[in-house]
Design a protein around this motif. Structure first.
Motif, PDB file in Angstrom:
ATOM      1  N   LEU A 250       0.835  -1.196   0.000  1.00 44.80           N
ATOM      2  CA  LEU A 250       0.000   0.000   0.000  1.00 44.80           C
ATOM      3  C   LEU A 250       0.873   1.250   0.000  1.00 44.80           C
ATOM      4  N   TRP A 251       0.272   2.377  -0.406  1.00 41.61           N
ATOM      5  CA  TRP A 251       0.935   3.660  -0.216  1.00 41.61           C
ATOM      6  C   TRP A 251       0.973   3.971   1.274  1.00 41.61           C
ATOM      7  N   ASN A 252       2.130   4.442   1.764  1.00 39.44           N
ATOM      8  CA  ASN A 252       2.237   4.859   3.164  1.00 39.44           C
ATOM      9  C   ASN A 252       1.589   6.214   3.394  1.00 39.44           C
ATOM     10  N   LYS A 260       0.244  19.622  -6.365  1.00 36.89           N
ATOM     11  CA  LYS A 260       0.387  18.276  -6.914  1.00 36.89           C
ATOM     12  C   LYS A 260       0.092  17.249  -5.825  1.00 36.89           C
ATOM     13  N   LEU A 261      -0.323  16.054  -6.278  1.00 30.88           N
ATOM     14  CA  LEU A 261      -0.535  14.934  -5.377  1.00 30.88           C
ATOM     15  C   LEU A 261       0.732  14.078  -5.375  1.00 30.88           C
ATOM     16  N   TRP A 262       1.307  13.885  -4.186  1.00 35.63           N
ATOM     17  CA  TRP A 262       2.537  13.116  -4.019  1.00 35.63           C
ATOM     18  C   TRP A 262       2.201  11.817  -3.284  1.00 35.63           C
ATOM     19  N   LEU A 263       2.820  10.718  -3.694  1.00 39.41           N
ATOM     20  CA  LEU A 263       2.537   9.404  -3.118  1.00 39.41           C
ATOM     21  C   LEU A 263       3.853   8.702  -2.793  1.00 39.41           C
ATOM     22  N   ALA A 264       3.930   8.122  -1.598  1.00 39.09           N
ATOM     23  CA  ALA A 264       5.142   7.417  -1.179  1.00 39.09           C
ATOM     24  C   ALA A 264       4.783   6.076  -0.560  1.00 39.09           C
ATOM     25  N   SER A 265       5.523   5.050  -0.968  1.00 42.04           N
ATOM     26  CA  SER A 265       5.413   3.724  -0.355  1.00 42.04           C
ATOM     27  C   SER A 265       6.824   3.250  -0.021  1.00 42.04           C
ATOM     28  N   VAL A 287      14.118  11.536  -8.572  1.00 43.50           N
ATOM     29  CA  VAL A 287      14.460  11.680  -7.155  1.00 43.50           C
ATOM     30  C   VAL A 287      14.334  10.295  -6.527  1.00 43.50           C
ATOM     31  N   TYR A 288      15.446   9.759  -6.049  1.00 43.97           N
ATOM     32  CA  TYR A 288      15.466   8.392  -5.536  1.00 43.97           C
ATOM     33  C   TYR A 288      15.324   8.398  -4.016  1.00 43.97           C
ATOM     34  N   ILE A 289      14.099   8.266  -3.563  1.00 41.19           N
ATOM     35  CA  ILE A 289      13.775   8.171  -2.140  1.00 41.19           C
ATOM     36  C   ILE A 289      12.413   7.495  -2.046  1.00 41.19           C
ATOM     37  N   THR A 290      12.196   6.689  -1.032  1.00 40.15           N
ATOM     38  CA  THR A 290      10.902   6.050  -0.785  1.00 40.15           C
ATOM     39  C   THR A 290      10.665   6.047   0.713  1.00 40.15           C
ATOM     40  N   GLY A 291       9.473   5.617   1.133  1.00 36.11           N
ATOM     41  CA  GLY A 291       9.215   5.471   2.562  1.00 36.11           C
ATOM     42  C   GLY A 291       8.008   6.227   3.047  1.00 36.11           C
ATOM     43  N   HIS A 292       8.199   7.021   4.101  1.00 39.37           N
ATOM     44  CA  HIS A 292       7.131   7.810   4.707  1.00 39.37           C
ATOM     45  C   HIS A 292       7.356   9.287   4.411  1.00 39.37           C
ATOM     46  N   MET A 293       6.279  10.081   4.521  1.00 40.33           N
ATOM     47  CA  MET A 293       6.321  11.444   4.006  1.00 40.33           C
ATOM     48  C   MET A 293       5.439  12.354   4.860  1.00 40.33           C
ATOM     49  N   ASP A 294       5.820  13.642   4.903  1.00 40.59           N
ATOM     50  CA  ASP A 294       4.975  14.657   5.530  1.00 40.59           C
ATOM     51  C   ASP A 294       5.271  15.986   4.852  1.00 40.59           C
TER      52      ASP A 294
END
Length: 326
Positions: A250-252, A260-265, A287-294
């Motif tokens: 799932l998306w975190n 814009k709508l940003w999505l991170a998993s 941009v190479y990053i994944t995980g959690h976001m705020d």
């Protein structure tokens, strides 16, 4: 690219931990939730609350050596990190444990004492802490929503929610709002509810798949993500699937930032461009990053297990990253 957290501080504060959650207190203060790094085999021998936790605060406007703070916490079960803002005396961080009482430790605006979302042991089962118009909400499984109304005081917001036995088919895994009288909570198997400031009302949804996130976006739409990474848009009981995902996770987090709508998993970092999900790019490069976001106060932050990056709308900065093994 220069890393914000210097090598000596990284080795002292972060190196032996995994980053599990992130929150923005303001554009100069970023909060990290960490768990002690260990092998899957070692972790399987322990309860999650027996694995030590650490809170790390990064002060982005301070010089190296004076740009961090950290605290150790014991007994935090699957902790999440959040923020408390006005109407409280001063902003602070909050870290919550998925315990029977919902232990909450305030930090940064004065540390402690420990608060309890449900002192009677009502099992808030917090999945997220969301700050809306200054008030912090705990949203959890079993359709549990609480609002922090004063220091040490959490009010359950349950008018309209049926008093039934909890099951995995029920929400909630996320909550968002345009205002305190226009709020959505989602989770479980297509379990979508709307709060009008007085009462929750269940909404129709065209699928019974597992739902993960809800976003009340700046374009006036509500976006819901779910099983496979799929994405829906709409409001109330009118929803249209705009992306059919095939991911195994799932998306975190799904956030609205810079129109814009940003999505991170755990494996992907994407934007919705109005037609499709595309990799996040900056100056033509991924941009190479994944995980959690705020995101808050003009900055967006993303945290993987070992790396934290910040975007201020113009440029990316690496806040935390592993240094070479010495």
């Amino acid at each position: 690219m220069k890393i914000f957290l210097d090598e000596a501080t990284w080795r002292k504060v972060v190196a032996d931990f995994d980053i599990t959650d992130i929150a923005v207190r303001d554009r100069n203060i970023v909060q990290l939730c960490l768990k002690t790094k260990m092998s899957n085999e070692d972790a399987s021998q322990l309860l999650n609350e027996d694995i030590p936790s650490r809170i790390v605060t990064l002060f982005l406007d301070r010089a190296p050596g004076n740009n961090f703070g950290f605290q150790e916490l014991q007994g935090m079960r699957y902790p999440s990190v959040g923020v408390s803002r006005a109407p409280f005396p001063r902003p602070s961080g909050l870290i919550v444990s998925r315990s029977s009482k919902g232990d909450v430790w305030p930090f940064g605006g004065g540390n402690g004492p420990m608060e309890f979302i449900a002192p009677d042991g009502g099992r808030p089962a917090t999945r997220r802490l969301k700050c809306i118009n200054g008030y912090t909400y705990s949203v959890g499984t079993g359709r549990r929503v609480y609002r922090r109304t004063a220091v040490g005081k959490w009010l359950r917001i349950d008018n309209g929610l049926p008093q039934t036995e909890s099951s995995t088919a029920q929400g909630f895994s996320d909550l968002d709002a345009f205002s305190e009288s226009d709020m959505y909570a989602v989770g479980g198997n297509g379990d979508v509810w709307h709060f009008d400031g007085a009462k929750w009302t269940q909404q129709g949804f065209p699928s019974n798949v597992e739902l993960a996130t809800v976003t009340c976006a700046g374009d006036g739409n509500v976006y819901i993500s779910g099983e496979g990474g799929s994405l829906w848009v709409g409001n109330k009981s009118t929803w249209k699937r705009i992306y059919k995902g095939s991911s195994s996770i799932l998306w975190n987090d799904v956030l609205w930032f810079q129109d814009k709508l940003w999505l991170a998993s755990d494996y992907q970092f994407r934007q919705w461009n109005g037609k499709e999900l595309v990799p996040v790019k900056h100056e033509g490069e991924n941009v190479y990053i994944t995980g959690h976001m705020d995101a808050y106060d003009g900055i967006l932050v993303v945290a993987s297990l070992d790396t934290v990056m910040q975007f201020d709308g113009k440029s990316w900065q690496v806040l935390v990253a592993p240094y070479p093994v010495s």
